[in-house]
Design a protein around this motif. Structure first.
Motif, PDB file in Angstrom:
ATOM      1  N   LEU A   1      31.463 -55.827  22.695  1.00 42.16           N
ATOM      2  CA  LEU A   1      31.139 -56.860  23.549  1.00 42.16           C
ATOM      3  C   LEU A   1      31.927 -58.264  23.223  1.00 42.16           C
ATOM      4  CD1 LEU A   1      29.559 -58.061  25.662  1.00 42.16           C
ATOM      5  CD2 LEU A   1      27.652 -58.382  24.053  1.00 42.16           C
TER       6      LEU A   1
ATOM      7  N   TYR B   1      20.093 -45.270  20.672  1.00 34.83           N
ATOM      8  CA  TYR B   1      20.992 -46.750  20.710  1.00 34.83           C
ATOM      9  C   TYR B   1      22.021 -46.655  19.708  1.00 34.83           C
ATOM     10  CZ  TYR B   1      18.188 -48.127  16.597  1.00 34.83           C
ATOM     11  OH  TYR B   1      17.349 -48.212  15.843  1.00 34.83           O
TER      12      TYR B   1
ATOM     13  N   PRO C   1      31.272 -61.703  24.540  1.00 35.31           N
ATOM     14  CA  PRO C   1      30.444 -62.305  25.454  1.00 35.31           C
ATOM     15  C   PRO C   1      30.938 -63.549  26.103  1.00 35.31           C
ATOM     16  CG  PRO C   1      29.798 -62.823  23.105  1.00 35.31           C
ATOM     17  CD  PRO C   1      31.051 -61.852  23.180  1.00 35.31           C
TER      18      PRO C   1
ATOM     19  N   CYS D   1      24.592 -53.564  26.458  1.00 38.27           N
ATOM     20  CA  CYS D   1      24.742 -53.683  25.150  1.00 38.27           C
ATOM     21  C   CYS D   1      23.632 -53.812  24.342  1.00 38.27           C
ATOM     22  CB  CYS D   1      25.740 -55.106  24.951  1.00 38.27           C
ATOM     23  SG  CYS D   1      27.495 -54.952  25.751  1.00 38.27           S
ATOM     24  N   GLY D   2      22.532 -54.062  24.980  1.00 43.38           N
ATOM     25  CA  GLY D   2      21.101 -54.193  24.085  1.00 43.38           C
ATOM     26  C   GLY D   2      20.816 -55.314  23.733  1.00 43.38           C
ATOM     27  N   ILE D   3      21.266 -56.478  24.743  1.00 41.06           N
ATOM     28  CA  ILE D   3      20.553 -57.865  24.229  1.00 41.06           C
ATOM     29  C   ILE D   3      19.566 -58.234  25.139  1.00 41.06           C
ATOM     30  CG2 ILE D   3      21.479 -60.135  24.458  1.00 41.06           C
ATOM     31  CD1 ILE D   3      24.374 -58.862  23.826  1.00 41.06           C
ATOM     32  N   VAL D   4      19.543 -57.646  26.465  1.00 32.76           N
ATOM     33  CA  VAL D   4      18.536 -57.646  27.239  1.00 32.76           C
ATOM     34  C   VAL D   4      17.817 -56.476  27.280  1.00 32.76           C
ATOM     35  CG1 VAL D   4      18.002 -58.599  29.793  1.00 32.76           C
ATOM     36  CG2 VAL D   4      19.501 -59.863  28.421  1.00 32.76           C
ATOM     37  N   THR D   5      16.487 -56.562  27.685  1.00 32.17           N
ATOM     38  CA  THR D   5      15.741 -55.112  27.852  1.00 32.17           C
ATOM     39  C   THR D   5      15.799 -54.887  29.447  1.00 32.17           C
ATOM     40  OG1 THR D   5      13.694 -56.236  27.602  1.00 32.17           O
ATOM     41  CG2 THR D   5      14.460 -55.011  25.960  1.00 32.17           C
TER      42      THR D   5
ATOM     43  N   TYR E   1      13.385 -60.827  35.307  1.00 31.05           N
ATOM     44  CA  TYR E   1      13.218 -61.788  33.917  1.00 31.05           C
ATOM     45  C   TYR E   1      11.743 -62.265  33.938  1.00 31.05           C
ATOM     46  CZ  TYR E   1      18.048 -62.217  32.589  1.00 31.05           C
ATOM     47  OH  TYR E   1      19.292 -61.958  32.062  1.00 31.05           O
TER      48      TYR E   1
ATOM     49  N   LYS F   1      16.284 -55.310  36.772  1.00 34.98           N
ATOM     50  CA  LYS F   1      16.111 -56.379  35.734  1.00 34.98           C
ATOM     51  C   LYS F   1      15.086 -57.261  36.411  1.00 34.98           C
ATOM     52  CE  LYS F   1      15.344 -58.753  32.099  1.00 34.98           C
ATOM     53  NZ  LYS F   1      14.223 -58.221  30.938  1.00 34.98           N
TER      54      LYS F   1
END
Ligand SMILES: Nc1ncnc2c1ncn2[C@@H]1O[C@H](COP(=O)(O)OP(=O)(O)OP(=O)(O)O)[C@@H](O)[C@H]1O
Ligand SMILES: [Mg+2]
Lengths: 258, 312
Positions: free
Chosen positions: B82, B73, B84, B52-56, B14, B12
């Protein structure tokens, strides 16, 4: 157990959450447009309208009803839908929606559906309020409901986009205040385009809001500034443009995910 | 199939250009408690957020219970719960409504009996009709856990579950995590509290600056990297360490009353026997002797600082 193709429970959960959020403040939400509508009638309907005579064969008081509904519907739809998606982004609770097995289509359906529901109710309440001041005859009631729903959905989609793109509360207000309200006033909410000088009529036809108001007015009185088919096409076009932008936003993850 | 989660070459970067994860490869075993340790900014939350699909992710893949988290997904996410790191809540919602919302969101049919059990397990049942804004921070964290459990996940992520939680709630939470594990749920937790990992985890991963620098069975880790300390209480204080003891890494403390000897517990020759003999030869009597295993915390600090030496 394998996941369903369409997460109906998920859509219902968001929809229900959003509607109950709206119900918590139902009296504030309804009081403002009701009072505003009443004031418009006192000023335009009675004070000015009594000297206006008829517009397109309709009493001025009745003539402004569709425009008045649209005026509130536009801004309320945008703001409610914008707020609905902005707030979880702001508080951080959006994490749950992003990590749930809901597709972007389902997210939009739920949020925009809930906001549009509120808008339709609001439109009907304004209509009811207006009917206390002037007798209203609706020529095409089904078409009226259809336009109400379509326009609500369109502006809620528009608001949803604004909510996603906004980084603070002020930005959310800018478009409704600076763009939509002026376009609505200039778009024939309170007059017929035919009352304008010819040059200004040409300018007016570049205002997309004219087509929306005209279509909605047609459902009441059987006539508008432009043919109803033109209005329908314009409304649908606006709807699909918003839909396309939303689809693009989700495909690129723009502003929702890092 | 013994792995429930497979992470392959996950990276990743950013938008800011920050490389939060260098390629990460990790397999989580079905039914284990995995602790992810790492200092602030190591990339723990980033890793969890991607799964969890919150960040690509920028590259790489994650497969959860046989389902790719991107291509499939829906199935992947239904398996995952999750909690958090940050406490967020819809202030005006009640506990019951927010938990019911979570279950629906994850595509599960309503099941009030199950939700009641979750709330009772977390001592939230009496609070079910309270608005979230009226709850204390610890209670809110329990609500977050209840939300994460509401759809009966097979994999549970706890991102720093004990941040801002008192000792009692922490004990409760550990007990709950064990019960969940016993019921077959795989648990991945991140923590800054070493004792949490030490107490709970089956395996431990250490992440630093986006790199997974170690994955090990906790027991193996403790014994493999563990250093021991021998403490000798002297009969009479020494002013300084005598020349003859220079061959050992010793430290004199307590006003010369105590000698510490730091040694590798796994070395073939720990040097302990020779040290004791030498003390005898030098005529330095001692009254007591004990050894101590170094804690995970020591191991962790030494790993993250990158030094080969376990102690300063
Ligand atoms: N949205 C973001 N945009 C840019 N950089 C980010 C973003 N989120 C996290 N980072 C950076 O990525 C790195 C890893 O952050 P992350 O939150 O994953 O660390 P962490 O291990 O969870 O830390 P902590 O123990 O403090 O929770 C940090 O340097 C952080 O500043
Ligand atoms: Mg973190």
């Amino acid at each position: 157990m394998s996941a369903p193709r369409f997460n109906a429970h998920g859509v219902w959960a968001i929809y229900r959450f959003e509607v109950s959020r709206a119900l918590r403040t139902i009296w504030q939400s309804l009081a403002t447009p009701v009072i505003t509508t009443a004031l418009y009638f006192v000023v335009f309907g009675s004070a000015i309208g009594s000297r206006m005579g008829e517009v397109d064969g309709v009493s001025y008081g009745a003539f402004i009803v569709p425009g008045l509904i649209m005026l509130t519907l536009f801004t309320e739809s945008i703001f409610n839908a914008a707020f609905g998606i902005y707030f979880p982004k702001f508080t951080g609770t959006i994490y749950e929606v992003l990590s749930a097995p809901v597709s972007s289509f389902e997210i939009v359906l739920a949020y925009v559906g809930a906001a549009a529901t509120k808008s339709v109710v609001l439109g009907l309440v304004i209509l009811a309020t207006a009917s206390l001041f002037v007798p209203i005859h609706i020529a095409h009631p089904l078409a009226m409901i259809a336009f109400l729903v379509l326009i609500s959905a369109t502006f809620c989609l528009f608001g949803f986009i604004i909510g996603i793109c906004s980084n603070n509360f002020e930005q959310m207000q800018v478009v409704p205040m600076l763009v939509v309200t002026p376009l609505t006033f200039l778009g024939g909410a309170f007059y017929s385009i035919s009352m304008l000088p010819p040059a200004w009529q040409t300018v007016a036809y570049f205002n997309p809001v004219v087509y929306l108001i005209s279509g909605f007015r047609w459902t009441f009185f059987g006539q508008g500034d432009v043919p109803v088919v033109t209005s329908l096409v314009a409304t649908l076009a606006f709807f699909f443009i918003c839909l396309g932008v939303v689809a693009w936003i989700f495909r690129t993850g723009y502003r929702l995910k890092n | 199939m013994s792995d429930i989660l497979t992470i392959t070459d996950l990276t990743k970067t950013y938008a800011s250009g920050l490389k939060a994860l260098k390629p990460i490869n990790l397999a989580i075993r079905r039914g284990e408690i995995f602790a992810l340790l790492g200092p602030n900014g190591a990339g723990k939350t980033t890793l969890i957020s991607i799964i969890c699909g919150i960040v690509t992710p920028s590259a790489g893949s994650v497969v959860a219970d046989g389902h790719d988290i991107q291509a499939d997904y829906r199935n992947a996410r239904m398996k995952i719960g999750l909690v958090p790191q940050e406490l967020t809540s819809d202030r005006w919602e009640t506990v019951w409504n927010t938990v019911r919302f979570s279950r629906g969101l994850y595509g599960r049919a309503p099941n009030p009996a199950f939700l009641e059990r979750v709330l009772r397990d977390l001592s939230l049942w009496d609070k079910r009709n309270d608005q979230l804004q009226t709850l204390s921070g610890g209670m809110k964290r329990r609500v977050m856990i209840a939300k994460a459990l509401s759809h009966e996940p097979m994999i549970l992520f706890l991102d720093e579950p004990s941040a801002g939680v008192d000792v009692e709630l922490r004990r409760d939470m550990w007990a709950l995590v064990r019960r969940l594990r016993d019921s077959g749920v795989t648990i991945i937790l991140t923590t800054h509290y070493i004792e949490e990992a030490e107490e709970m985890a089956d395996r431990i991963g250490v992440i630093n600056k986006g790199e997974l620098i170690l994955v090990e069975e906790k027991k193996a880790l403790l014994s493999k990297l563990g250093r021991k300390q021998l403490t000798l209480h002297l009969q009479a204080p020494l002013a300084a360490l005598p020349e003859g003891l220079g061959a050992w890494r010793l430290a004199l403390r307590d006003g010369g009353q105590t000698i510490d000897y730091d040694f590798d517990a796994n070395a073939r020759d720990t040097g302990v026997a020779a040290l004791l003999r030498r003390l005898d030869e030098l005529g330095i009597p001692f009254t007591d002797i004990n050894t101590q295993q170094s804690s995970l915390e020591d191991i962790f600090v030494s790993l993250v600082q990158g030094g080969k030496e376990a102690r300063p």
